[in-house]
Design an enzyme around this catalytic site. Sequence first.
Site, mmCIF file in Angstrom:
data_model
loop_
_atom_site.group_PDB
_atom_site.id
_atom_site.type_symbol
_atom_site.label_atom_id
_atom_site.label_comp_id
_atom_site.label_asym_id
_atom_site.label_seq_id
_atom_site.Cartn_x
_atom_site.Cartn_y
_atom_site.Cartn_z
ATOM 1 N N ALA A 1 0.871 -1.370 -0.272
ATOM 2 C CA ALA A 1 -0.211 0.139 0.232
ATOM 3 C C ALA A 1 0.785 1.160 -0.344
ATOM 4 O O ALA A 1 1.755 1.432 0.282
ATOM 5 C CB ALA A 1 -0.825 -0.345 1.171
ATOM 6 N N PHE A 2 0.380 1.937 -0.549
ATOM 7 C CA PHE A 2 1.124 3.188 -1.025
ATOM 8 C C PHE A 2 2.220 3.675 -0.674
ATOM 9 O O PHE A 2 3.064 4.301 -1.090
ATOM 10 C CB PHE A 2 1.133 4.234 0.767
ATOM 11 C CG PHE A 2 -0.098 4.500 1.546
ATOM 12 C CD1 PHE A 2 -1.096 5.060 0.443
ATOM 13 C CD2 PHE A 2 -0.288 3.762 2.353
ATOM 14 C CE1 PHE A 2 -2.141 5.297 1.491
ATOM 15 C CE2 PHE A 2 -1.421 3.467 2.650
ATOM 16 C CZ PHE A 2 -2.767 4.997 2.563
ATOM 17 N N ARG A 3 3.074 2.496 -2.333
ATOM 18 C CA ARG A 3 3.783 1.646 -2.633
ATOM 19 C C ARG A 3 4.941 1.769 -2.275
ATOM 20 O O ARG A 3 6.558 2.408 -2.419
ATOM 21 C CB ARG A 3 4.415 3.417 -3.746
ATOM 22 C CG ARG A 3 3.776 3.507 -4.387
ATOM 23 C CD ARG A 3 4.279 4.155 -5.882
ATOM 24 N NE ARG A 3 5.552 3.996 -6.529
ATOM 25 C CZ ARG A 3 4.868 3.712 -7.769
ATOM 26 N NH1 ARG A 3 3.921 3.049 -8.149
ATOM 27 N NH2 ARG A 3 6.022 3.125 -8.007
ATOM 28 N N LEU A 4 5.077 1.498 -0.983
ATOM 29 C CA LEU A 4 5.272 0.833 0.392
ATOM 30 C C LEU A 4 6.102 -0.912 0.005
ATOM 31 O O LEU A 4 5.423 -1.777 0.977
ATOM 32 C CB LEU A 4 5.314 1.131 1.812
ATOM 33 C CG LEU A 4 5.491 2.942 1.923
ATOM 34 C CD1 LEU A 4 5.152 2.603 3.375
ATOM 35 C CD2 LEU A 4 6.435 3.163 2.201
ATOM 36 N N HIS A 5 5.826 -1.294 -0.894
ATOM 37 C CA HIS A 5 6.238 -2.158 -1.283
ATOM 38 C C HIS A 5 7.498 -3.205 -0.780
ATOM 39 O O HIS A 5 8.675 -2.599 -0.600
ATOM 40 C CB HIS A 5 7.264 -2.966 -3.107
ATOM 41 C CG HIS A 5 6.300 -1.728 -3.745
ATOM 42 N ND1 HIS A 5 4.749 -1.245 -3.743
ATOM 43 C CD2 HIS A 5 7.096 -0.891 -4.595
ATOM 44 C CE1 HIS A 5 3.996 -0.671 -4.705
ATOM 45 N NE2 HIS A 5 5.630 -0.111 -5.364
#
Length: 206
Positions: free
Chosen positions: A181-185
């Site tokens: 989520a939120f590009r917090l891969h």
Amino acid sequence: MTTTETEQQDFTTRSEPFQLFAEWLEEARAAEPNDPTAMSVATVDGDGLPNVRMTLLKGFDERGFVFYTNFESQKGTEILASRKAALGFHWKSLRRQVRLRGPVEVVSEEEADAYYKSRPRDSRIGAWASQQSRPLESRFALEKAVARYAAKYAIGDVPRPPYWSGFRVKPVHVEFWKDGAFRLHDRVAFQRHGDDDAWSKTRLYP
């Protein structure tokens, strides 16, 4: 939740890449609508310019990742010249990707023969008819070549062409990526120097 289930959920705890890849591929087979074994194959030409194309993974184990091709094709000649390649898997439905790179070896004659015999007969004819990656004057020329080899091998087995075999990419670097989520891969890279070396693991910023 069992330890195994927890490890499957948090892939960053793993100590080696092969079992994790096997599990992700199995999940992709169930989730992907088409060609879960599709992968990009990256090579470099004689001028050092990268090349990439899609093909299919045909097998893997702790020795490496195997695919088959015409050795006189562009990717075939480039791999034979450098003996190196990189592979990329993207499973959109699972929001996951795996990248790997390493030296390449040619599979054994026995492996190549066994896989070639497992292909549909028309695909074996096609391997003879297609001068892969070279200029084609027309679709009709290809169809004529198919008809010619179909007549030649109308009875009995279709032998494997001498220029058709497989490559095994022996990874020294494997990276797993999972969407967050939120590009917090989540990203984890496994590295080793050779076949007999232990894997080291590094968690990476997304």
